[in-house]
Design an enzyme around this catalytic site. Sequence first.
Site, PDB file in Angstrom:
ATOM      1  N   GLU A 256      -1.944  -2.274  22.262  1.00 37.63           N
ATOM      2  CA  GLU A 256      -2.347  -0.895  22.564  1.00 37.63           C
ATOM      3  C   GLU A 256      -2.223  -0.608  24.055  1.00 37.63           C
ATOM      4  O   GLU A 256      -2.429  -1.502  24.888  1.00 37.63           O
ATOM      5  CB  GLU A 256      -3.787  -0.643  22.116  1.00 37.63           C
ATOM      6  CG  GLU A 256      -3.914  -0.195  20.657  1.00 37.63           C
ATOM      7  CD  GLU A 256      -3.844  -1.341  19.666  1.00 37.63           C
ATOM      8  OE1 GLU A 256      -4.178  -2.471  20.054  1.00 37.63           O
ATOM      9  OE2 GLU A 256      -3.443  -1.112  18.509  1.00 37.63           O
TER      10      GLU A 256
ATOM     11  N   CYS B 276      -2.920  -2.827   4.910  1.00 39.25           N
ATOM     12  CA  CYS B 276      -2.623  -3.828   5.958  1.00 39.25           C
ATOM     13  C   CYS B 276      -3.770  -4.810   6.139  1.00 39.25           C
ATOM     14  O   CYS B 276      -3.553  -6.018   6.243  1.00 39.25           O
ATOM     15  CB  CYS B 276      -2.263  -3.142   7.269  1.00 39.25           C
ATOM     16  SG  CYS B 276      -3.644  -2.406   8.166  1.00 39.25           S
TER      17      CYS B 276
ATOM     18  N   HIS C  13      -3.484   7.823   7.840  1.00 39.36           N
ATOM     19  CA  HIS C  13      -3.689   6.536   8.510  1.00 39.36           C
ATOM     20  C   HIS C  13      -4.873   5.773   7.899  1.00 39.36           C
ATOM     21  O   HIS C  13      -4.836   4.547   7.803  1.00 39.36           O
ATOM     22  CB  HIS C  13      -3.873   6.744  10.011  1.00 39.36           C
ATOM     23  CG  HIS C  13      -3.543   5.510  10.794  1.00 39.36           C
ATOM     24  ND1 HIS C  13      -2.383   4.798  10.607  1.00 39.36           N
ATOM     25  CD2 HIS C  13      -4.232   4.830  11.736  1.00 39.36           C
ATOM     26  CE1 HIS C  13      -2.367   3.748  11.400  1.00 39.36           C
ATOM     27  NE2 HIS C  13      -3.498   3.738  12.097  1.00 39.36           N
TER      28      HIS C  13
ATOM     29  N   GLU D 229     -10.528  -3.493  16.197  1.00 38.76           N
ATOM     30  CA  GLU D 229      -9.464  -2.685  15.573  1.00 38.76           C
ATOM     31  C   GLU D 229      -9.903  -2.171  14.200  1.00 38.76           C
ATOM     32  O   GLU D 229      -9.621  -1.046  13.836  1.00 38.76           O
ATOM     33  CB  GLU D 229      -8.187  -3.522  15.463  1.00 38.76           C
ATOM     34  CG  GLU D 229      -6.896  -2.724  15.607  1.00 38.76           C
ATOM     35  CD  GLU D 229      -6.635  -1.770  14.463  1.00 38.76           C
ATOM     36  OE1 GLU D 229      -6.965  -2.135  13.330  1.00 38.76           O
ATOM     37  OE2 GLU D 229      -6.121  -0.668  14.711  1.00 38.76           O
TER      38      GLU D 229
ATOM     39  N   TYR E 250      -5.582   1.449   5.510  1.00 40.98           N
ATOM     40  CA  TYR E 250      -6.366   0.286   5.937  1.00 40.98           C
ATOM     41  C   TYR E 250      -6.757  -0.661   4.810  1.00 40.98           C
ATOM     42  O   TYR E 250      -7.061  -1.825   5.067  1.00 40.98           O
ATOM     43  CB  TYR E 250      -7.588   0.766   6.739  1.00 40.98           C
ATOM     44  CG  TYR E 250      -7.273   0.865   8.215  1.00 40.98           C
ATOM     45  CD1 TYR E 250      -6.203   1.635   8.655  1.00 40.98           C
ATOM     46  CD2 TYR E 250      -8.013   0.173   9.155  1.00 40.98           C
ATOM     47  CE1 TYR E 250      -5.881   1.713  10.001  1.00 40.98           C
ATOM     48  CE2 TYR E 250      -7.707   0.248  10.504  1.00 40.98           C
ATOM     49  CZ  TYR E 250      -6.643   1.016  10.923  1.00 40.98           C
ATOM     50  OH  TYR E 250      -6.329   1.076  12.250  1.00 40.98           O
TER      51      TYR E 250
ATOM     52  N   THR F  91      -1.339   2.455  19.661  1.00 36.29           N
ATOM     53  CA  THR F  91      -0.754   1.248  19.044  1.00 36.29           C
ATOM     54  C   THR F  91       0.770   1.295  19.145  1.00 36.29           C
ATOM     55  O   THR F  91       1.389   2.305  18.831  1.00 36.29           O
ATOM     56  CB  THR F  91      -1.174   1.169  17.562  1.00 36.29           C
ATOM     57  OG1 THR F  91      -2.588   1.096  17.495  1.00 36.29           O
ATOM     58  CG2 THR F  91      -0.569  -0.038  16.876  1.00 36.29           C
TER      59      THR F  91
ATOM     60  N   CYS G 295      -1.170  -6.722  13.227  1.00 39.54           N
ATOM     61  CA  CYS G 295      -0.744  -5.315  13.104  1.00 39.54           C
ATOM     62  C   CYS G 295       0.745  -5.213  13.398  1.00 39.54           C
ATOM     63  O   CYS G 295       1.237  -5.828  14.331  1.00 39.54           O
ATOM     64  CB  CYS G 295      -1.546  -4.478  14.096  1.00 39.54           C
ATOM     65  SG  CYS G 295      -0.932  -2.804  14.309  1.00 39.54           S
TER      66      CYS G 295
ATOM     67  N   CYS H   2       3.176   2.034  11.221  1.00 35.58           N
ATOM     68  CA  CYS H   2       2.536   3.005  10.324  1.00 35.58           C
ATOM     69  C   CYS H   2       2.068   4.262  11.046  1.00 35.58           C
ATOM     70  O   CYS H   2       2.044   5.338  10.453  1.00 35.58           O
ATOM     71  CB  CYS H   2       1.339   2.371   9.638  1.00 35.58           C
ATOM     72  SG  CYS H   2       1.404   0.602   9.574  1.00 35.58           S
TER      73      CYS H   2
HETATM   74 FE1  SF4 Z   1      -1.576  -1.608  12.452  1.00 37.23          FE
HETATM   75 FE2  SF4 Z   1      -2.665  -1.383  10.020  1.00 37.23          FE
HETATM   76 FE3  SF4 Z   1      -2.670   0.717  11.707  1.00 37.23          FE
HETATM   77 FE4  SF4 Z   1      -0.407  -0.160  10.531  1.00 37.23          FE
HETATM   78  S1  SF4 Z   1      -2.183   0.772   9.507  1.00 37.23           S
HETATM   79  S2  SF4 Z   1      -0.678   0.446  12.670  1.00 37.23           S
HETATM   80  S3  SF4 Z   1      -0.728  -2.377  10.527  1.00 37.23           S
HETATM   81  S4  SF4 Z   1      -3.748  -1.255  11.988  1.00 37.23           S
HETATM   82 FE    FE Z   2      -4.528   1.019  13.858  1.00 37.77          FE
END
Ligand code: SF4
Ligand code: FE
Length: 485
Positions: A260, A302, A295, A446, A299, A193, A102, A106
């Site tokens: 985190e 990433c 958000h 996660e 997913y 995060t 991660c 984001c």
């Molecule tokens: Fe992390 Fe993915 Fe969330 Fe971005 S979208 S903060 S890379 S888990």
């Molecule tokens: Fe996340």
Amino acid sequence: MIMGMIRGDEYRERLQRVKPEIYYLGEKIESVATHPAFLPHVNAVALTYDMAWAPEFEELLTTKSHLTGEKINIFTHIHHSTADLVQKVKALRALGQQTGSCFARCVGHDALNAIYSVTYDMDQKNGTEYHQRFLNFLKEVQAKDLFISGAMTDPKGDRSLSPSEQADPDQYLHVVEKRRDGIVVRGAKAHITGAVNALGHLVMPTTSMKEADADFAVCFYVPVDAPGLIHIFGRQTNDERKCGCLIDQGNVEYGIVGGEALVVFDDVFVPWEHVFMCGEYDFVFELVERFATAHRQNYGGCKVGLSDALIGATYALAEVQGTAKASHIRDKLVEMVHLAETLYCCSLACSCQGYALPAGNFMADPLLANVTKLNVTRHIYEIARLAQDIAGGILATLPSEIDWQDSRVGKYVDKYLKGVASVPAETRMRLLRLIEGMTCGTALVESMHGAGSPQAQKIMIMRRANWEHKKRLAQKLAKIRERPK
Ligand code: SF4
Ligand code: FE
């Protein structure tokens, strides 16, 4: 330096200059920029800056500010088209491929986009001045290329009770004092995060609210070293390996997951210029939904980038172990790709189906974004299961790198860890540790709970499914006429 774009080194220097209050394993941390427990998270964020300067990624990771026309890093941008939304997904996949972890930026980015639109809506209805205030802040974020966290989740206490009904009101972050120059807030935000290696936090409420909850309807920015702000860093699977091991860490440079922390607000002062909602409980639902949509859209970007690296590690390991040509291994590898690309399809689809909000910025389709994230809670587990299946039980029983280097037993570890004759045992160890890190413990949780639990996605899907429309379709086909009651 281009105004609006810094490099990783400048980010590291900024981290050295601020002095936030951070605790980990009973220790007060002096510098996250150099402490081994935090370094992988710092490296991952630094890469979001450096990759934006690399010719092969520049087009993906940079764009133009709609406020100033300046070139900026994608993570400070406000989306103004479906093409912008698609670009974000592709950028996240590319970053996930390079970090295998991660990279944290984001969340704050999604918070910027959600708050941008909701401050506009509040002003339209109430004649407030939140949007202009937010634009001033956004200009600063873009000019400084600032890494900010997005802090939404409250500890929540008794989940059957609303914020104002809690025995301990601090279970939801709330305003305890309004002053002429600002507000004082108390409470906490959990699982944040990037909280320990960000430069500040964009704080939002976490659940829809009623009039009695008005003190909890608060949204603001606070720098990471504000007095009264305390960060308690979470433990991660095998985190003790960060101190003293290299190979056993698996992904030594970027870690196995984002960092985190529990962020405590012990009467923190926030000047009005950084307050973007204060009491407008009737806009909290929109803010939560727009942030969650942004958000959850991510997913299938990433996590697919991470899956690319994991599939590569699994394929390479099968070659080292002499199983790559077996038909059942190939079938499982194909299945992993199929699952990963399905998630990518979801993120692209919700982006292409995005639309403009009244403020003019674009949001992904909320129904499809929630479907994307709900699929991540399943497909990533299945991809991990297949990787572990192909890797074999050695994934759980591999001796440590310390024994491999030991003068007495190292030669045995090396001899009996060898797979095909042409590849050293070290290669197999490195691949196994990488797969272990990416498929065990914290990394999987996660995918389950990051961007909200599966149930949170189901609630949104329930709201957006348009049940009556589906019912009417069936009634028409079945020639059913509703009788007046
Ligand atoms: Fe992390 Fe993915 Fe969330 Fe971005 S979208 S903060 S890379 S888990
Ligand atoms: Fe996340």
